[in-house]
Design a protein around this motif. Structure first.
Motif, short mmCIF file in Angstrom:
data_model
loop_
_atom_site.label_atom_id
_atom_site.label_comp_id
_atom_site.label_asym_id
_atom_site.label_seq_id
_atom_site.Cartn_x
_atom_site.Cartn_y
_atom_site.Cartn_z
N HIS A 113 14.23 -82.47 -17.09
CA HIS A 113 13.09 -82.83 -16.27
C HIS A 113 13.12 -81.96 -15.03
N SER A 114 12.29 -80.95 -15.04
CA SER A 114 12.20 -80.09 -13.87
C SER A 114 10.82 -79.48 -13.85
N THR A 115 10.44 -79.02 -12.70
CA THR A 115 9.14 -78.37 -12.56
C THR A 115 9.07 -77.14 -13.44
N GLU A 116 10.19 -76.42 -13.51
CA GLU A 116 10.24 -75.20 -14.33
C GLU A 116 10.00 -75.51 -15.81
N SER A 117 10.64 -76.55 -16.32
CA SER A 117 10.47 -76.89 -17.73
C SER A 117 9.06 -77.40 -18.01
N ASP A 118 8.47 -78.13 -17.06
CA ASP A 118 7.09 -78.59 -17.23
C ASP A 118 6.13 -77.41 -17.28
N VAL A 119 6.34 -76.44 -16.41
CA VAL A 119 5.48 -75.24 -16.39
C VAL A 119 5.65 -74.46 -17.69
N TYR A 120 6.90 -74.32 -18.14
CA TYR A 120 7.19 -73.61 -19.39
C TYR A 120 6.49 -74.29 -20.57
N ALA A 121 6.58 -75.62 -20.62
CA ALA A 121 5.95 -76.37 -21.71
C ALA A 121 4.43 -76.19 -21.68
N LYS A 122 3.84 -76.20 -20.51
CA LYS A 122 2.39 -76.01 -20.39
C LYS A 122 1.99 -74.59 -20.81
N GLU A 123 2.80 -73.61 -20.43
CA GLU A 123 2.52 -72.23 -20.83
C GLU A 123 2.62 -72.08 -22.34
N LEU A 124 3.63 -72.70 -22.92
CA LEU A 124 3.81 -72.63 -24.38
C LEU A 124 2.65 -73.31 -25.09
N GLU A 125 2.24 -74.46 -24.60
CA GLU A 125 1.12 -75.17 -25.21
C GLU A 125 -0.17 -74.34 -25.12
N ALA A 126 -0.41 -73.75 -23.96
CA ALA A 126 -1.61 -72.91 -23.80
C ALA A 126 -1.56 -71.70 -24.72
N ALA A 127 -0.38 -71.09 -24.84
CA ALA A 127 -0.23 -69.93 -25.71
C ALA A 127 -0.42 -70.32 -27.18
N LEU A 128 0.10 -71.48 -27.57
CA LEU A 128 -0.07 -71.96 -28.94
C LEU A 128 -1.54 -72.21 -29.25
#
Length: 168
Positions: free
Chosen positions: A93-108
């Motif tokens: 649980h970190s801001t970095e992992s949340d941003v990464y997950a959102k970037e991955l979702e957008a890229a998918l």
């Protein structure tokens, strides 16, 4: 040991020459030496009568050995979260992992939108809804073979588009 005595002694000359060749090609010298040792052992086990050109045999055998080592080093083992015990689930649980997950979702989503509609649907039904290929085929009025082709196309495209998200 009598079996090895009939071999010409010049195979050792090829060994040094070929290790030098792999070194000049920029290959990891330890891997090149290991591949050459495997090739030399195979050459000795086969005997002189089975090998027409020891140098060519050792070159091809070592090349194949290096290719196999490279392939094995690139295999990434994946596990389904369902296969892991509760305590083994990765939780960060970190801001970095949340941003990464959102970037991955957008890229998918962006990568999926580049595919034809049927490929998108097959991917969603199979991977996200967990339908079998047979169920997807029946639902969409396609053959199972066509569903597999659409799925392969989607997977190849997503792998190309999302490769920078995979672990190194």
């Amino acid at each position: 040991m009598a079996r090895y005595s009939s071999l010409p002694k010049n195979w050792l000359v090829h060994y040094g020459e070929l290790v030098g060749f792999w070194r000049r090609k920029g290959k990891e010298i330890a891997d090149a030496e290991d591949a050459m040792q495997d090739a030399a052992l195979a050459l000795l086990e086969k005997g002189n009568q089975a090998i027409i050109d020891p140098r060519a045999y050792m070159m091809r055998s070592a090349s194949n050995g290096l290719i196999n080592r490279y392939r094995r080093s690139k295999i990434v083992e994946f596990f389904s979260l369902d296969d892991l015990c509760e305590g083994e689930h990765p939780v960060v649980h970190s801001t970095e992992s949340d941003v990464y997950a959102k970037e991955l979702e957008a890229a998918l989503l962006a990568a999926l939108s580049q595919l034809p509609l049927k490929c998108q649907q097959v991917y969603i039904y199979h991977r996200l809804e967990e339908w079998s290929h047979t169920e997807v085929a029946a639902h969409m009025g396609l053959s199972k073979s066509m569903v597999e082709k659409y799925m392969n196309r989607a997977l190849r495209h997503l792998a190309e588009q999302l490769h920078h998200f995979s672990p190194q």
